[in-house]
Design an enzyme around this catalytic site. Structure first.
Site, PDB file in Angstrom:
ATOM      1  N   GLU A  50     -11.105 -70.391 -27.309  1.00 18.14           N
ATOM      2  CA  GLU A  50     -10.378 -70.104 -26.060  1.00 18.14           C
ATOM      3  C   GLU A  50     -11.468 -68.670 -25.699  1.00 18.14           C
ATOM      4  O   GLU A  50     -12.182 -68.282 -26.384  1.00 18.14           O
ATOM      5  CB  GLU A  50      -9.207 -69.713 -26.058  1.00 18.14           C
ATOM      6  CG  GLU A  50      -8.909 -68.365 -26.472  1.00 18.14           C
ATOM      7  CD  GLU A  50      -9.131 -68.288 -27.890  1.00 18.14           C
ATOM      8  OE1 GLU A  50      -8.943 -69.322 -28.997  1.00 18.14           O
ATOM      9  OE2 GLU A  50      -9.442 -67.230 -28.540  1.00 18.14           O
ATOM     10  N   LYS A  68     -20.758 -59.464 -30.664  1.00 17.10           N
ATOM     11  CA  LYS A  68     -19.677 -60.962 -30.934  1.00 17.10           C
ATOM     12  C   LYS A  68     -20.897 -61.972 -31.528  1.00 17.10           C
ATOM     13  O   LYS A  68     -20.364 -62.816 -32.455  1.00 17.10           O
ATOM     14  CB  LYS A  68     -19.294 -61.387 -29.700  1.00 17.10           C
ATOM     15  CG  LYS A  68     -18.227 -60.332 -29.363  1.00 17.10           C
ATOM     16  CD  LYS A  68     -17.445 -61.266 -28.214  1.00 17.10           C
ATOM     17  CE  LYS A  68     -15.810 -60.549 -27.730  1.00 17.10           C
ATOM     18  NZ  LYS A  68     -16.226 -59.232 -27.128  1.00 17.10           N
ATOM     19  N   SER A 119     -20.882 -51.347 -28.880  1.00 16.72           N
ATOM     20  CA  SER A 119     -20.818 -52.715 -29.232  1.00 16.72           C
ATOM     21  C   SER A 119     -21.579 -53.470 -28.359  1.00 16.72           C
ATOM     22  O   SER A 119     -21.640 -54.623 -28.660  1.00 16.72           O
ATOM     23  CB  SER A 119     -19.156 -52.856 -29.193  1.00 16.72           C
ATOM     24  OG  SER A 119     -18.738 -52.526 -27.931  1.00 16.72           O
TER      25      SER A 119
HETATM   26  C1  LIG Z   1     -15.230 -58.418 -27.065  1.00 16.60           C
HETATM   27  C2  LIG Z   1     -15.839 -56.901 -26.981  1.00 16.60           C
HETATM   28  C3  LIG Z   1     -15.201 -55.789 -27.515  1.00 16.60           C
HETATM   29  C4  LIG Z   1     -13.918 -56.088 -28.212  1.00 16.60           C
HETATM   30  O1  LIG Z   1     -13.817 -56.694 -29.435  1.00 16.60           O
HETATM   31  P1  LIG Z   1     -13.561 -56.198 -30.726  1.00 16.60           P
HETATM   32  O2  LIG Z   1     -13.124 -57.472 -31.727  1.00 16.60           O
HETATM   33  O3  LIG Z   1     -12.224 -55.365 -30.559  1.00 16.60           O
HETATM   34  O4  LIG Z   1     -14.864 -55.655 -31.144  1.00 16.60           O
HETATM   35  C5  LIG Z   1     -16.036 -54.865 -27.739  1.00 16.60           C
HETATM   36  N1  LIG Z   1     -17.151 -54.484 -27.217  1.00 16.60           N
HETATM   37  C6  LIG Z   1     -17.770 -55.326 -26.667  1.00 16.60           C
HETATM   38  C7  LIG Z   1     -19.024 -55.188 -25.755  1.00 16.60           C
HETATM   39  C8  LIG Z   1     -17.090 -56.765 -26.173  1.00 16.60           C
HETATM   40  O5  LIG Z   1     -17.678 -57.916 -25.656  1.00 16.60           O
END
Ligand SMILES: *Cc1c(COP(=O)(O)O)cnc(C)c1O
Length: 405
Positions: A123, A101, A388
């Site tokens: 938000e 993010k 992610s």
């Molecule tokens: C917020 C989040 C996501 C989901 O958000 P996307 O916009 O779909 O990428 C995925 N993995 C993690 C670790 C997150 O914090």
């Protein structure tokens, strides 16, 4: 490369078009006044993203503050256990603050600074976007207002503490169900009043144009790095790549590096407890076309046509729609979207932790679960998974609800 009539050599020039459309999806469905604010952001973005100074500053920040490039790790023990297929992960869990993010939050906040804005507004539901934006705001010395439902404030105490320590104002939203939807409404209302001095920072490839494009572009560093690193490591491209899809930002950035390659691409949505409406958040699998939160995409609707209640064990994935580009790539068939349920996710959470010493975010564990499943169907080759985020935020929850597996 051409795919179903779309030329992917020029894809990023043509998609989205100047009004923010990926085919029929996307656009900008908000009040006239806010549309003007969005146009101002679009113009600034197109000017700035070509400026040497902006590009160099973003590069420097990524290197010196975020710790980019993040590595790719070969999952050797897990691959050996599976047999024929080599699994790899792109380590966005090692990006500063523990997830992908920050890639778009740093971009959005740098844009705010170049536009002369004093404040960023957003938000947050589970608090992950709020923490990433508060981090970026602290770095640039911007004021930061984060709107959050009182129910979520109670549930997500550690993230609320993080935002406050980072200097953000956490503004409690008490009306209605006092969760994400009400927080979105209040944050938009505040933005409508303050847009001369502030910029709204959306947390995924969602919302009105230009956000789905801008957030994808800021996240594309993940795909560009991954393609380069993987080919350097192995001498070839991966056969398949996998990412989890909530709003779709980590997937959009990761996929962008491989859309023009002969690589199978999989986006994984949360099936939660099962396929009944209310038990999952798999909008691309079970949803229909509709407009919400300022854009046209595929969404899950209740009997009145409003956004349906959704559920996933991963709070970062429980959103009733996905970005318009994902809806477009789904219809085109370039990306295949599939689902993983809570139980498979928790298994993968422990499997990656035990076999590789990497505790994944529960969101990312959806992609890991699918990568493992996919590898079992392949006779040879390689699968690259976008990890992610890291799972520190999820450990207490997993132990409390599932125990040790
Ligand atoms: C917020 C989040 C996501 C989901 O958000 P996307 O916009 O779909 O990428 C995925 N993995 C993690 C670790 C997150 O914090």
């Amino acid at each position: 490369m051409e795919f179903n009539g779309i030329n992917f050599d020029t894809y990023f020039k043509n998609y989205p078009d100047k009004d923010g459309y990926f085919g029929k999806y996307g656009g900008c469905f908000i009040s006239d006044e806010l549309t003007k604010a969005m146009q101002e952001i679009t113009e600034a973005y197109f000017t700035i993203c070509k400026s040497r100074k902006f590009i160099d500053e973003l590069r420097r920040i990524r290197r010196e503050f975020q710790g980019r490039p993040t590595p790719i790790s070969h999952l050797e023990r897990l691959s050996n256990k599976l047999g024929n297929v080599q699994l790899y992960v792109k380590r966005e869990d090692l990006n500063h603050s523990g997830a992908h993010k920050l890639n778009h939050c740093m971009g959005e906040a740098l844009l705010a600074k170049y536009m002369g804005k004093k404040k960023v507004i957003a938000e947050t539901g589970a608090g992950q976007h709020g923490v990433a934006l508060a981090t970026a705001a602290a770095y640039f010395g911007l004021e930061c207002d984060i709107y959050m439902g009182s129910v979520d404030i109670k549930k997500q105490a550690p993230n609320v503490a993080r935002m406050k320590i980072l200097g953000a104002n956490v503004i409690e939203v008490t009306h209605g169900l006092a969760t994400l939807k009400e927080a979105v409404d209040d944050a938009f209302d505040a933005y409508a009043k303050e847009y001369k001095d502030a910029i709204y920072c959306i947390g995924s490839v969602l919302g009105p144009h230009p956000f789905p494009m801008m957030v994808r572009d800021f996240q594309s560093v993940v795909g560009i790095e991954a393609r380069e690193q993987f080919t350097e490591m192995t001498g070839e491209l991966p056969d398949a790549i996998v990412a989890c899809v909530g709003g779709g930002s980590n997937a959009a950035g990761f996929f962008s590096g491989f859309l023009n390659d002969p690589v199978e691409i999989y986006g994984i949505e949360p099936l939660g407890r099962g396929p009944k409406l209310g038990d999952h958040a798999a909008s691309l699998k079970y949803g229909t076309e509709g407009i919400m939160h300022g854009f046209n995409s595929i969404m899950l609707k209740d009997e009145n046509g409003d956004p349906a209640p959704v559920y996933s064990v991963a709070s970062g994935l429980d959103y009733p729609s996905s970005g318009p580009e994902h809806a477009f790539l789904r219809d085109l068939g370039r990306v295949k979207y599939d689902v993983i349920n809570d139980d498979e996710t928790i298994d993968a959470f422990f499997e990656l932790s035990r076999m590789e010493g990497i505790i994944p975010a529960i969101e990312s564990a959806h992609a890991v679960a699918y990568g493992i499943k996919l590898a079992k169907t392949m006779s040879h080759g390689s699968v690259l998974i976008n990890l992610s985020g890291r799972g520190d935020k999820d450990m207490d929850y997993v132990i409390e609800n599932y125990g040790i597996r």
